[in-house]
Design an enzyme around this catalytic site. Structure first.
Site, PDB file in Angstrom:
ATOM      1  N   ASP A  15     -26.328 -11.374 -50.915  1.00 18.89           N
ATOM      2  CA  ASP A  15     -26.714 -10.759 -52.093  1.00 18.89           C
ATOM      3  C   ASP A  15     -26.012 -10.740 -53.127  1.00 18.89           C
ATOM      4  O   ASP A  15     -26.084 -12.181 -53.514  1.00 18.89           O
ATOM      5  CB  ASP A  15     -25.297  -9.223 -51.317  1.00 18.89           C
ATOM      6  CG  ASP A  15     -25.268  -8.237 -52.747  1.00 18.89           C
ATOM      7  OD1 ASP A  15     -26.744  -7.907 -52.537  1.00 18.89           O
ATOM      8  OD2 ASP A  15     -25.197  -7.890 -53.098  1.00 18.89           O
ATOM      9  N   SER A  16     -27.328 -10.281 -53.848  1.00 20.11           N
ATOM     10  CA  SER A  16     -27.009 -10.591 -55.606  1.00 20.11           C
ATOM     11  C   SER A  16     -25.153 -10.625 -56.429  1.00 20.11           C
ATOM     12  O   SER A  16     -25.588 -10.767 -56.816  1.00 20.11           O
ATOM     13  CB  SER A  16     -27.676  -9.307 -56.022  1.00 20.11           C
ATOM     14  OG  SER A  16     -27.045  -7.907 -56.025  1.00 20.11           O
ATOM     15  N   TYR A  47     -29.709  -7.987 -59.925  1.00 19.30           N
ATOM     16  CA  TYR A  47     -30.600  -7.951 -59.329  1.00 19.30           C
ATOM     17  C   TYR A  47     -31.945  -6.700 -60.255  1.00 19.30           C
ATOM     18  O   TYR A  47     -32.974  -6.874 -60.458  1.00 19.30           O
ATOM     19  CB  TYR A  47     -31.030  -8.282 -58.082  1.00 19.30           C
ATOM     20  CG  TYR A  47     -31.128 -10.402 -57.911  1.00 19.30           C
ATOM     21  CD1 TYR A  47     -29.800 -10.388 -58.343  1.00 19.30           C
ATOM     22  CD2 TYR A  47     -31.002 -10.454 -56.269  1.00 19.30           C
ATOM     23  CE1 TYR A  47     -29.371 -11.991 -58.137  1.00 19.30           C
ATOM     24  CE2 TYR A  47     -30.965 -11.586 -55.762  1.00 19.30           C
ATOM     25  CZ  TYR A  47     -30.167 -12.708 -56.513  1.00 19.30           C
ATOM     26  OH  TYR A  47     -29.900 -14.030 -56.359  1.00 19.30           O
ATOM     27  N   GLY A  48     -31.141  -6.490 -59.061  1.00 21.45           N
ATOM     28  CA  GLY A  48     -32.154  -4.611 -59.405  1.00 21.45           C
ATOM     29  C   GLY A  48     -32.942  -4.278 -60.553  1.00 21.45           C
ATOM     30  O   GLY A  48     -33.894  -3.477 -60.631  1.00 21.45           O
ATOM     31  N   CYS A  78     -28.996  -7.258 -48.894  1.00 15.55           N
ATOM     32  CA  CYS A  78     -29.454  -7.062 -50.455  1.00 15.55           C
ATOM     33  C   CYS A  78     -30.606  -6.201 -50.376  1.00 15.55           C
ATOM     34  O   CYS A  78     -31.606  -6.981 -50.127  1.00 15.55           O
ATOM     35  CB  CYS A  78     -29.430  -8.060 -51.205  1.00 15.55           C
ATOM     36  SG  CYS A  78     -29.865  -7.169 -53.208  1.00 15.55           S
ATOM     37  N   ASN A  79     -30.821  -5.041 -50.229  1.00 12.05           N
ATOM     38  CA  ASN A  79     -31.838  -4.500 -50.335  1.00 12.05           C
ATOM     39  C   ASN A  79     -32.940  -4.412 -51.748  1.00 12.05           C
ATOM     40  O   ASN A  79     -34.092  -4.634 -51.101  1.00 12.05           O
ATOM     41  CB  ASN A  79     -31.868  -2.754 -50.390  1.00 12.05           C
ATOM     42  CG  ASN A  79     -30.964  -2.135 -49.272  1.00 12.05           C
ATOM     43  OD1 ASN A  79     -31.750  -1.368 -48.962  1.00 12.05           O
ATOM     44  ND2 ASN A  79     -29.955  -2.010 -49.949  1.00 12.05           N
ATOM     45  N   THR A  80     -32.481  -4.583 -53.146  1.00 17.14           N
ATOM     46  CA  THR A  80     -33.984  -5.242 -53.938  1.00 17.14           C
ATOM     47  C   THR A  80     -33.949  -6.740 -53.601  1.00 17.14           C
ATOM     48  O   THR A  80     -35.431  -6.717 -53.746  1.00 17.14           O
ATOM     49  CB  THR A  80     -32.841  -5.389 -55.575  1.00 17.14           C
ATOM     50  OG1 THR A  80     -31.874  -4.359 -54.640  1.00 17.14           O
ATOM     51  CG2 THR A  80     -33.202  -5.860 -56.495  1.00 17.14           C
ATOM     52  N   CYS A 190     -28.704   0.331 -51.808  1.00 17.47           N
ATOM     53  CA  CYS A 190     -28.244  -0.452 -52.334  1.00 17.47           C
ATOM     54  C   CYS A 190     -26.665  -0.824 -51.496  1.00 17.47           C
ATOM     55  O   CYS A 190     -25.791   0.364 -51.457  1.00 17.47           O
ATOM     56  CB  CYS A 190     -27.862  -0.626 -53.434  1.00 17.47           C
ATOM     57  SG  CYS A 190     -27.372  -1.572 -54.252  1.00 17.47           S
ATOM     58  N   HIS A 192     -24.547  -2.149 -52.498  1.00 21.32           N
ATOM     59  CA  HIS A 192     -23.187  -2.250 -53.560  1.00 21.32           C
ATOM     60  C   HIS A 192     -22.936  -0.421 -53.333  1.00 21.32           C
ATOM     61  O   HIS A 192     -21.354  -0.801 -53.817  1.00 21.32           O
ATOM     62  CB  HIS A 192     -23.891  -1.930 -54.948  1.00 21.32           C
ATOM     63  CG  HIS A 192     -23.944  -3.943 -55.559  1.00 21.32           C
ATOM     64  ND1 HIS A 192     -24.484  -4.412 -55.504  1.00 21.32           N
ATOM     65  CD2 HIS A 192     -22.549  -4.473 -55.900  1.00 21.32           C
ATOM     66  CE1 HIS A 192     -24.393  -6.344 -55.990  1.00 21.32           C
ATOM     67  NE2 HIS A 192     -23.456  -5.796 -56.225  1.00 21.32           N
TER      68      HIS A 192
END
Ligand code: DGL
Length: 261
Positions: A15-16, A47-48, A78-80, A190, A192
């Site tokens: 993940d970011s 990142y987003g 991480c979706n982004t 997301c 997070h």
């Protein structure tokens, strides 16, 4: 000895930052015996709000760190990063399963059945990229889907702020244009955001159902490993946390998340 070192036996989770820990938690629930290596690119989060090119570059660099540790599967938690890079990662690492996460619009739409609006909270990058636009186009026919870009929210969570006024003020700001909508479901797009699930629940006075993609991603990972005969037969599960920011304490965050439910 060299043989054991070079054996691909771990599941890499990326993940970011710390968000992917919400996915790691689900992976461990259903595959407790596996060996996990978690990489959080905390030094470069968020990142987003970055460009597609930058997100791709950062993701490839971070995944390289995991690849060097001989992973047998990669979970892009991480979706982004998934929206930008999953295709490239699948091409580049075609010898291992690469699993990406996506906003849980499908289960939300299935349960919602057009009864009210579905709000999808995610980073600005996720919501404007093709992957999400294609996904929402499928479910938009029968449901009202509202995209809620949440710049600043992942940053706050990254700093360990998961409750209180700052979180609440951001939620107010993001949802203000939609106060007259009949929002029944909230999708956490997301990784997070599960860290502030309680705050979102309070914000909506317990009147919405909250969805996230962590469990679906974990189940898909297990399915792929099972199909490939790659599940471990070891009974010693383990987790190694690696961060690009030496001050981050992913282990503590993991414990925090485990204690949330
Ligand atoms: N956790 C990431 C996601 O699922 C985003 C956080 C960020 O902006 O870095 O989209």
């Amino acid at each position: 000895m060299a043989d054991t070192i070079s054996r691909k036996d771990a599941i890499g989770v990326f993940d970011s930052g710390m968000g992917g820990i919400s996915v790691l938690r689900e992976l461990i629930k259903i595959m407790p015996d596996e060996k996990y290596i978690y990489y959080g690119d905390n030094a470069n989060a968020p990142y987003g709000t970055k460009s597609k090119e930058t997100i791709l570059k950062l993701t490839l660099n971070a995944v390289k760190e995991l690849e060097e540790r001989k992973i047998k599967a990669l979970v892009v938690a991480c979706n982004t990063a998934t929206s930008v890079a999953v295709k490239t990662l699948r091409e580049k690492y075609s010898d291992i399963p690469v699993i990406g996460i996506e906003p849980a619009v499908k289960p939300a739409a299935y349960e919602n059945m057009g009864a009210g609006a579905i709000a999808v909270m995610a980073t600005p990058a996720t919501l404007k990229l093709e992957k999400f636009l294609n996904l929402s186009a499928i479910y938009k026919k029968d449901n009202k889907i509202i995209s809620i870009p949440c710049p600043g929210l992942a940053e706050l969570i990254e700093q360990g702020i998961t409750r209180g006024e700052q979180v609440n003020n951001l939620l107010k700001q993001f949802f203000k244009p939609y106060i007259h909508e009949n929002i029944r479901s909230v999708v956490l797009g997301c990784t997070h955001y599960p860290f502030i699930k309680n705050e979102i629940n309070i914000f909506f006075a317990g009147k919405v159902k909250i969805y996230d993609g962590a469990n679906g991603t974990a189940r898909q990972t297990k399915r792929l490993l099972e199909q490939a005969g790659m599940l471990t037969d070891n009974k010693k599960g383990s987790i190694e946390f690696i961060s690009s920011n030496k001050n981050k304490k992913e282990q503590e965050l993991f414990d925090f998340l485990l204690n949330m439910e």
